[in-house]
Design a protein around this motif. Structure first.
Motif, PDB file in Angstrom:
ATOM      1  N   ASP A   1      11.682 -12.896  14.338  1.00 53.58           N
ATOM      2  CA  ASP A   1      12.957 -13.176  13.671  1.00 53.58           C
ATOM      3  C   ASP A   1      12.779 -13.388  12.170  1.00 53.58           C
ATOM      4  O   ASP A   1      13.689 -13.126  11.384  1.00 53.58           O
ATOM      5  N   THR A   2      11.611 -13.867  11.785  1.00 53.97           N
ATOM      6  CA  THR A   2      11.320 -14.120  10.371  1.00 53.97           C
ATOM      7  C   THR A   2      10.989 -12.841   9.609  1.00 53.97           C
ATOM      8  O   THR A   2      10.831 -12.865   8.394  1.00 53.97           O
ATOM      9  N   GLY A   3      10.869 -11.727  10.350  1.00 51.67           N
ATOM     10  CA  GLY A   3      10.455 -10.479   9.718  1.00 51.67           C
ATOM     11  C   GLY A   3       8.954 -10.268   9.765  1.00 51.67           C
ATOM     12  O   GLY A   3       8.457  -9.208   9.382  1.00 51.67           O
ATOM     13  N   GLU A   4       8.214 -11.291  10.225  1.00 46.94           N
ATOM     14  CA  GLU A   4       6.770 -11.134  10.392  1.00 46.94           C
ATOM     15  C   GLU A   4       6.489 -10.092  11.467  1.00 46.94           C
ATOM     16  O   GLU A   4       7.296  -9.881  12.367  1.00 46.94           O
ATOM     17  N   MET A   5       5.331  -9.462  11.376  1.00 47.19           N
ATOM     18  CA  MET A   5       4.997  -8.380  12.311  1.00 47.19           C
ATOM     19  C   MET A   5       3.543  -8.456  12.754  1.00 47.19           C
ATOM     20  O   MET A   5       2.677  -8.900  11.990  1.00 47.19           O
ATOM     21  N   ASP A   6       3.290  -8.034  13.974  1.00 50.31           N
ATOM     22  CA  ASP A   6       1.943  -7.758  14.450  1.00 50.31           C
ATOM     23  C   ASP A   6       1.811  -6.244  14.496  1.00 50.31           C
ATOM     24  O   ASP A   6       2.605  -5.575  15.171  1.00 50.31           O
ATOM     25  N   VAL A   7       0.859  -5.704  13.764  1.00 52.42           N
ATOM     26  CA  VAL A   7       0.722  -4.254  13.694  1.00 52.42           C
ATOM     27  C   VAL A   7      -0.695  -3.839  14.046  1.00 52.42           C
ATOM     28  O   VAL A   7      -1.642  -4.618  13.930  1.00 52.42           O
ATOM     29  N   VAL A   8      -0.820  -2.609  14.489  1.00 47.87           N
ATOM     30  CA  VAL A   8      -2.130  -2.023  14.771  1.00 47.87           C
ATOM     31  C   VAL A   8      -2.300  -0.793  13.883  1.00 47.87           C
ATOM     32  O   VAL A   8      -1.420   0.073  13.820  1.00 47.87           O
ATOM     33  N   CYS A   9      -3.423  -0.762  13.182  1.00 49.16           N
ATOM     34  CA  CYS A   9      -3.744   0.377  12.319  1.00 49.16           C
ATOM     35  C   CYS A   9      -5.087   0.951  12.759  1.00 49.16           C
ATOM     36  O   CYS A   9      -5.818   0.340  13.537  1.00 49.16           O
ATOM     37  N   VAL A  10      -5.416   2.111  12.241  1.00 52.50           N
ATOM     38  CA  VAL A  10      -6.738   2.687  12.477  1.00 52.50           C
ATOM     39  C   VAL A  10      -7.377   2.986  11.124  1.00 52.50           C
ATOM     40  O   VAL A  10      -6.712   3.496  10.207  1.00 52.50           O
ATOM     41  N   ALA A  11      -8.640   2.609  10.988  1.00 51.82           N
ATOM     42  CA  ALA A  11      -9.355   2.836   9.736  1.00 51.82           C
ATOM     43  C   ALA A  11      -9.803   4.292   9.642  1.00 51.82           C
ATOM     44  O   ALA A  11     -10.212   4.889  10.638  1.00 51.82           O
ATOM     45  N   ARG A  12      -9.743   4.835   8.431  1.00 50.59           N
ATOM     46  CA  ARG A  12     -10.068   6.243   8.246  1.00 50.59           C
ATOM     47  C   ARG A  12     -11.256   6.465   7.308  1.00 50.59           C
ATOM     48  O   ARG A  12     -12.383   6.583   7.741  1.00 50.59           O
ATOM     49  N   GLN A  13     -11.025   6.488   6.008  1.00 55.45           N
ATOM     50  CA  GLN A  13     -12.087   6.845   5.069  1.00 55.45           C
ATOM     51  C   GLN A  13     -12.430   5.686   4.135  1.00 55.45           C
ATOM     52  O   GLN A  13     -11.571   4.890   3.777  1.00 55.45           O
ATOM     53  N   VAL A  14     -13.685   5.648   3.721  1.00 52.29           N
ATOM     54  CA  VAL A  14     -14.143   4.637   2.761  1.00 52.29           C
ATOM     55  C   VAL A  14     -13.854   5.146   1.344  1.00 52.29           C
ATOM     56  O   VAL A  14     -14.003   6.331   1.055  1.00 52.29           O
ATOM     57  N   PHE A  15     -13.434   4.238   0.477  1.00 49.53           N
ATOM     58  CA  PHE A  15     -13.112   4.636  -0.886  1.00 49.53           C
ATOM     59  C   PHE A  15     -13.668   3.646  -1.904  1.00 49.53           C
ATOM     60  O   PHE A  15     -13.992   2.502  -1.593  1.00 49.53           O
ATOM     61  N   LYS A  16     -13.746   4.118  -3.149  1.00 54.09           N
ATOM     62  CA  LYS A  16     -14.090   3.278  -4.286  1.00 54.09           C
ATOM     63  C   LYS A  16     -12.822   3.015  -5.083  1.00 54.09           C
ATOM     64  O   LYS A  16     -12.016   3.921  -5.304  1.00 54.09           O
ATOM     65  N   VAL A  17     -12.613   1.765  -5.517  1.00 52.77           N
ATOM     66  CA  VAL A  17     -11.434   1.409  -6.311  1.00 52.77           C
ATOM     67  C   VAL A  17     -11.720   1.732  -7.776  1.00 52.77           C
ATOM     68  O   VAL A  17     -12.671   1.230  -8.361  1.00 52.77           O
ATOM     69  N   LEU A  18     -10.895   2.579  -8.363  1.00 55.43           N
ATOM     70  CA  LEU A  18     -11.054   2.955  -9.765  1.00 55.43           C
ATOM     71  C   LEU A  18     -10.182   2.098 -10.688  1.00 55.43           C
ATOM     72  O   LEU A  18     -10.543   1.837 -11.836  1.00 55.43           O
ATOM     73  N   SER A  19      -9.014   1.679 -10.187  1.00 53.26           N
ATOM     74  CA  SER A  19      -8.130   0.819 -10.963  1.00 53.26           C
ATOM     75  C   SER A  19      -7.247   0.030 -10.005  1.00 53.26           C
ATOM     76  O   SER A  19      -7.078   0.421  -8.840  1.00 53.26           O
ATOM     77  N   PHE A  20      -6.702  -1.082 -10.483  1.00 58.66           N
ATOM     78  CA  PHE A  20      -5.852  -1.922  -9.636  1.00 58.66           C
ATOM     79  C   PHE A  20      -4.693  -2.486 -10.446  1.00 58.66           C
ATOM     80  O   PHE A  20      -4.867  -2.913 -11.587  1.00 58.66           O
ATOM     81  N   GLU A  21      -3.506  -2.435  -9.874  1.00 56.47           N
ATOM     82  CA  GLU A  21      -2.330  -3.056 -10.468  1.00 56.47           C
ATOM     83  C   GLU A  21      -1.686  -3.981  -9.433  1.00 56.47           C
ATOM     84  O   GLU A  21      -1.599  -3.634  -8.255  1.00 56.47           O
ATOM     85  N   LYS A  22      -1.275  -5.161  -9.860  1.00 52.25           N
ATOM     86  CA  LYS A  22      -0.766  -6.163  -8.927  1.00 52.25           C
ATOM     87  C   LYS A  22       0.515  -5.726  -8.244  1.00 52.25           C
ATOM     88  O   LYS A  22       0.794  -6.126  -7.113  1.00 52.25           O
ATOM     89  N   GLN A  23       1.309  -4.915  -8.924  1.00 53.71           N
ATOM     90  CA  GLN A  23       2.538  -4.390  -8.332  1.00 53.71           C
ATOM     91  C   GLN A  23       2.708  -2.933  -8.698  1.00 53.71           C
ATOM     92  O   GLN A  23       2.663  -2.572  -9.879  1.00 53.71           O
ATOM     93  N   MET A  24       2.893  -2.104  -7.678  1.00 53.18           N
ATOM     94  CA  MET A  24       3.213  -0.711  -7.932  1.00 53.18           C
ATOM     95  C   MET A  24       4.660  -0.634  -8.412  1.00 53.18           C
ATOM     96  O   MET A  24       5.471  -1.527  -8.135  1.00 53.18           O
ATOM     97  N   GLU A  25       4.983   0.413  -9.106  1.00 54.70           N
ATOM     98  CA  GLU A  25       6.314   0.536  -9.693  1.00 54.70           C
ATOM     99  C   GLU A  25       7.408   0.453  -8.626  1.00 54.70           C
ATOM    100  O   GLU A  25       7.415   1.210  -7.658  1.00 54.70           O
ATOM    101  N   GLY A  26       8.312  -0.510  -8.795  1.00 57.42           N
ATOM    102  CA  GLY A  26       9.435  -0.670  -7.873  1.00 57.42           C
ATOM    103  C   GLY A  26       9.069  -1.306  -6.546  1.00 57.42           C
ATOM    104  O   GLY A  26       9.889  -1.340  -5.627  1.00 57.42           O
TER     105      GLY A  26
END
Length: 212
Positions: free
Chosen positions: A67-92
């Protein structure tokens, strides 16, 4: 390539099932965007107060929505990556993101090495008296049991950064050999402690051949 990023103090390996409980508004928005747009996101590993590498994951199922909008989700991991840059919020968006670069992985290990590592895993489980499900060497890889052989968080992260399967298996093999050796010593020490105070049968020595 740009990906939404969900930093966690956890290591996920390609092919691994990733269960997540989503409770922050920014990640609720992320999951809803993944459902609507069928996009993936990245889970960079937060370690040593920074994020440098992580794993792309794909949403598979929303198991529960509260009811709070919280969710239990299941994902599957795919590929390993290197982080080149990071921004705290994507546009919009409420959630962060950044530029990433996928690592090229080389599956160069032969079956004999996989079989050797499997035998050492089985030996470890036997020492610990833990049931071990038999696995075919052809179906086994370095990620299969990586979370189930006592690697520290730092070791799991180190394994994630290795791009060659042979290197990963040899890393695991060395860890298993060290751990097995330590556990055998612990078991021997335990046996000695348990014998303390018991009456023992000592073989008498023949002093005739002794020399000072």
């Amino acid at each position: 390539m740009k990906l939404p990023l969900f930093p966690l103090q956890s290591v996920f390996y390609p092919g691994e099932t990733v269960p997540l409980h989503i409770f922050e508004d920014r990640y609720k928005q992320l999951i809803n965007d993944c459902r609507r747009e069928a996009m993936t996101f990245g889970v960079p590993v937060y370690i040593n107060n920074s994020i440098s590498y992580g794993t792309e994951v794909q949403l598979v199922e929303v198991v529960n929505t509260y009811d709070t909008g919280e969710m239990d989700v299941v994902c599957v991991a795919r590929q390993v990556f290197k982080v080149l840059s990071f921004e705290k919020q994507m546009e919009g968006k409420l959630y962060g993101g950044g530029e990433i670069e996928f690592l090229y992985h080389e599956n160069d290990a032969d079956e004999s090495l996989r079989e050797e590592v499997l035998q050492k895993v089985e030996e470890l489980y036997d020492i610990m008296d833990v049931p071990f499900a038999k696995t075919s060497p052809k179906q086994f890889n370095s990620y299969s049991l990586a979370h189930k052989m006592g690697l520290s968080f730092e070791q799991e992260y180190e394994l994630l950064l290795m791009t060659k399967e042979t290197d990963r298996l040899n890393f695991i093999k060395a860890h298993l050999e060290t751990t097995t050796h330590v556990l055998n010593k612990v078991n021997r020490t335990k046996e000695v402690i348990e014998m303390n105070g018991h009456f023992k049968n000592f073989d008498p020595l023949d002093f005739q051949d002794f020399k000072l």
